[in-house]
Design an enzyme around this catalytic site. Structure first.
Site, PDB file in Angstrom:
ATOM      1  N   SER A   1       0.835  -1.265  -0.071  1.00 25.16           N
ATOM      2  CA  SER A   1      -0.069   0.210  -0.183  1.00 25.16           C
ATOM      3  C   SER A   1       0.835   1.416  -0.066  1.00 25.16           C
ATOM      4  O   SER A   1       0.554   2.223  -0.653  1.00 25.16           O
ATOM      5  CB  SER A   1      -1.021   0.048   0.953  1.00 25.16           C
ATOM      6  OG  SER A   1      -0.259   0.101   2.370  1.00 25.16           O
TER       7      SER A   1
ATOM      8  N   ASP B   1       6.036   3.095   6.645  1.00 25.00           N
ATOM      9  CA  ASP B   1       5.875   2.219   5.239  1.00 25.00           C
ATOM     10  C   ASP B   1       6.122   3.126   4.211  1.00 25.00           C
ATOM     11  O   ASP B   1       7.108   3.025   3.381  1.00 25.00           O
ATOM     12  CB  ASP B   1       4.695   1.568   5.176  1.00 25.00           C
ATOM     13  CG  ASP B   1       4.580   0.371   6.090  1.00 25.00           C
ATOM     14  OD1 ASP B   1       5.344   0.193   7.092  1.00 25.00           O
ATOM     15  OD2 ASP B   1       3.625  -0.320   5.914  1.00 25.00           O
TER      16      ASP B   1
HETATM   17  N1  ATP Z   1      -0.393  -3.119  -7.157  1.00 24.67           N
HETATM   18  C1  ATP Z   1      -1.365  -2.285  -6.592  1.00 24.67           C
HETATM   19  N2  ATP Z   1      -2.253  -2.031  -7.415  1.00 24.67           N
HETATM   20  C2  ATP Z   1      -3.232  -1.256  -6.584  1.00 24.67           C
HETATM   21  N3  ATP Z   1      -3.648  -1.301  -5.271  1.00 24.67           N
HETATM   22  C3  ATP Z   1      -2.682  -1.686  -4.307  1.00 24.67           C
HETATM   23  C4  ATP Z   1      -1.507  -2.566  -5.141  1.00 24.67           C
HETATM   24  N4  ATP Z   1      -0.676  -2.663  -4.103  1.00 24.67           N
HETATM   25  C5  ATP Z   1      -1.521  -2.385  -3.086  1.00 24.67           C
HETATM   26  N5  ATP Z   1      -2.608  -1.638  -3.192  1.00 24.67           N
HETATM   27  C6  ATP Z   1      -3.341  -1.131  -2.087  1.00 24.67           C
HETATM   28  O1  ATP Z   1      -3.225  -1.574  -0.977  1.00 24.67           O
HETATM   29  C7  ATP Z   1      -4.070  -2.417  -0.342  1.00 24.67           C
HETATM   30  C8  ATP Z   1      -2.997  -3.411   0.767  1.00 24.67           C
HETATM   31  O2  ATP Z   1      -2.357  -2.667   1.660  1.00 24.67           O
HETATM   32  P1  ATP Z   1      -2.442  -3.390   3.069  1.00 24.67           P
HETATM   33  O3  ATP Z   1      -1.701  -2.298   3.711  1.00 24.67           O
HETATM   34  O4  ATP Z   1      -3.526  -4.024   3.507  1.00 24.67           O
HETATM   35  O5  ATP Z   1      -1.234  -4.324   2.726  1.00 24.67           O
HETATM   36  P2  ATP Z   1       0.283  -4.156   2.626  1.00 24.67           P
HETATM   37  O6  ATP Z   1       0.768  -2.676   2.459  1.00 24.67           O
HETATM   38  O7  ATP Z   1       0.926  -5.163   1.523  1.00 24.67           O
HETATM   39  O8  ATP Z   1       1.052  -4.813   3.961  1.00 24.67           O
HETATM   40  P3  ATP Z   1       1.642  -3.740   5.280  1.00 24.67           P
HETATM   41  O9  ATP Z   1       0.697  -2.812   5.405  1.00 24.67           O
HETATM   42  O10 ATP Z   1       1.324  -4.859   6.349  1.00 24.67           O
HETATM   43  O11 ATP Z   1       2.916  -3.932   4.804  1.00 24.67           O
HETATM   44  C9  ATP Z   1      -4.814  -2.973  -1.505  1.00 24.67           C
HETATM   45  O12 ATP Z   1      -5.970  -3.428  -0.825  1.00 24.67           O
HETATM   46  C10 ATP Z   1      -4.829  -1.717  -2.334  1.00 24.67           C
HETATM   47  O13 ATP Z   1      -5.786  -1.047  -1.714  1.00 24.67           O
HETATM   48  C1  MEV Z   2       1.671  -2.551  11.742  1.00 25.38           C
HETATM   49  C2  MEV Z   2       2.404  -1.272  11.324  1.00 25.38           C
HETATM   50  O1  MEV Z   2       3.507  -0.868  12.456  1.00 25.38           O
HETATM   51  C3  MEV Z   2       3.385  -1.608  10.101  1.00 25.38           C
HETATM   52  C4  MEV Z   2       2.541  -1.996   8.794  1.00 25.38           C
HETATM   53  O2  MEV Z   2       3.625  -2.251   7.783  1.00 25.38           O
HETATM   54  C5  MEV Z   2       1.156  -0.187  10.837  1.00 25.38           C
HETATM   55  C6  MEV Z   2       2.222   1.178  10.615  1.00 25.38           C
HETATM   56  O3  MEV Z   2       3.268   1.331  11.369  1.00 25.38           O
HETATM   57  O4  MEV Z   2       1.653   2.058  10.181  1.00 25.38           O
HETATM   58 MG    MG Z   3       0.107  -1.313   3.916  1.00 26.93          MG
END
Ligand code: ATP
Ligand code: MEV
Ligand code: MG
Length: 418
Positions: free
Chosen positions: A142, A192
């Protein structure tokens, strides 16, 4: 002041940003504690192409989204009039935003467009985002999505002066990408998007300038995807509600996670013989604390069991609840042992990635001259992938990204529609 670039003045451009790996301190970082993270070699890519009409189109093949808006129908937003970016939900007006998994991504686009471009008459453009990161697996998909989107819209609005290379440009990209994370997650810490913007390997404390870490210990890290879907928003809300109920207990846990991160910083900078063993210890401790916060998952515990049998410590990384685990591979582990562990993990249905930690942050490249767009995209991907030295293009699904981009420009993009 925002000055939107007339469509005729811009050539297609490509923005990329890396995912991230949190080594220590996730969740606690939301409450002002320190965390340690680095960029990974897998990146998200946004290709921006001009259109001859006044529509804006957002194509997200990874999550099956293809939406198009008339620029005049998108709301103009003033961030100071919204108490929180997630309020964009109440301002979408007659712009139709799809239900389902793509909704947050589209709302983020509507928010950023409304704040950065809607004030000025803007000619049409298409943004197509593709990512080499697993979506929703804890590797910051994300944040890299939000960074490429924020950088693309800032570039179109004429607010970047050095193509995202200067400190001021990066600060701006990071601020808007953070707002994008807020649309989706409510209360992110900002770690992030900071890693996706600046890249590298850093210690991060909310509200402070990230501190670059020059680790003298080259880390061998294995990332394992459980393939169990999770919601960062729900996991953050779960920890918040536990803390609301038991503030003293949970603050104690968060303080311990902070101490783990501080110990890690000194371990990364020291040379002693026992450094690796101590890092393995604090990985186990950090995972234990996260499990206490209720963000582990049976699949993550299984990964810990398998790797522990080979004397390797693992912990969840990112928000948890599924997603990915990281394993510290001891420097004396033979390639054979690592292959054994990978085989056992694959046997359980998990997927392993090998990546280096630390590498370039956001990057913008422009298509110049009369080069065919497909050729240019391919050469840019080559160059941007080479910013992360250890990524081999074939490992990273390079072909897939090029083929999604190569059928641009706009007339052909319809083929991407589900
Ligand atoms: N390639 C992509 N294309 C479009 N949207 C995306 C894409 N990658 C991520 N996203 C957006 O980010 C969301 C996923 O984000 P989420 O924060 O839940 O997971 P993450 O960022 O992979 O994991 P974390 O936050 O734990 O590191 C998707 O549902 C979408 O809204
Ligand atoms: C769980 C968390 O600490 C990391 C998500 O990648 C949330 C954040 O820092 O925003
Ligand atoms: Mg995320």
């Amino acid at each position: 002041m925002v000055v939107a670039i007339p469509q005729t003045e811009f050539k297609p451009f490509l923005v990329s940003a890396p995912g991230k790996l949190i080594l220590f301190g996730e969740h606690a970082v939301v409450y002002g504690k320190t965390a340690i993270a680095g960029s990974v070699s897998m990146r998200a890519y946004a290709l921006v192409t001009p259109r001859s009409d006044s529509k804006v189109r957002l194509v997200l093949p990874d999550i099956s989204v293809d939406v198009q808006f008339d620029t005049s129908k998108l709301p103009q937003l003033n961030p100071s009039e919204l108490s929180h970016p997630c309020e964009v939900e109440n301002h979408v007006g007659c712009a139709s935003v799809p239900e389902g998994p793509g909704r947050m991504a589209v709302l983020t686009f509507v928010y950023l467009f409304g704040c950065l471009l809607a004030q000025k008459p803007t000619k049409g453009f298409t943004v197509c985002v593709r990512s080499l990161l697993p979506v929703g697996a804890g590797l910051g998909s994300s944040a890299s999505f939000n960074v490429v989107l924020a950088a693309a819209l800032l570039q179109l609005s004429g607010q970047l002066y050095k193509d995202g290379k200067s400190t001021a440009d990066r600060q701006l990209i990071n601020e808007w990408a953070f707002a994008g994370e807020q649309v989706a997650h409510g209360t992110p810490s900002g770690i992030d998007n900071s890693v996706a913007t600046y890249g590298g390997f850093l210690a991060y404390t909310r509200g402070q300038k990230p501190q670059n870490l020059n680790s003298s210990n080259a880390l061998r890290v294995l990332i394992t995807n459980t393939n169990v879907p999770k919601s960062t928003k729900a996991l953050l809300a779960g920890v918040r509600s536990l803390r609301d109920k038991h503030p003293q207990v949970i603050d104690g846990v968060l303080d311990t996670i902070h101490s783990v991160a501080i110990s890690a910083i000194s371990l990364f900078e020291s040379q002693g013989e026992d450094v690796e063993e101590k890092l393995q210890d604090i990985i186990r401790l950090n995972h234990g604390m996260l499990s206490t916060l209720g963000v582990s998952h049976l699949s993550l515990e299984r990964i810990r069991e398998i790797t522990a049998a080979h004397h390797m410590a693992s912990k969840l990384t990112g928000a948890g609840g599924g997603g990915c685990a990281l394993t510290l591979v001891p420097s004396n582990a033979s390639d054979e042992t690592v292959e054994d562990v990978k085989r056992m993990l694959a046997h359980e249905g998990f997927q392993c990635y090998q990546t280096t930690v630390g590498g370039a942050g956001v990057a913008i490249s422009h298509c110049v001259g009369a080069q065919p767009i497909e050729e240019w995209v391919r050469s840019m991907l080559d160059r941007q992938l080479s910013l992360a030295p250890s990524t081999k293009s074939e490992d990273a699904g390079y072909g897939g990204v090029v083929s999604a981009f190569s059928i641009l420009p706009d007339t052909a993009i319809a083929k991407l529609a589900p």
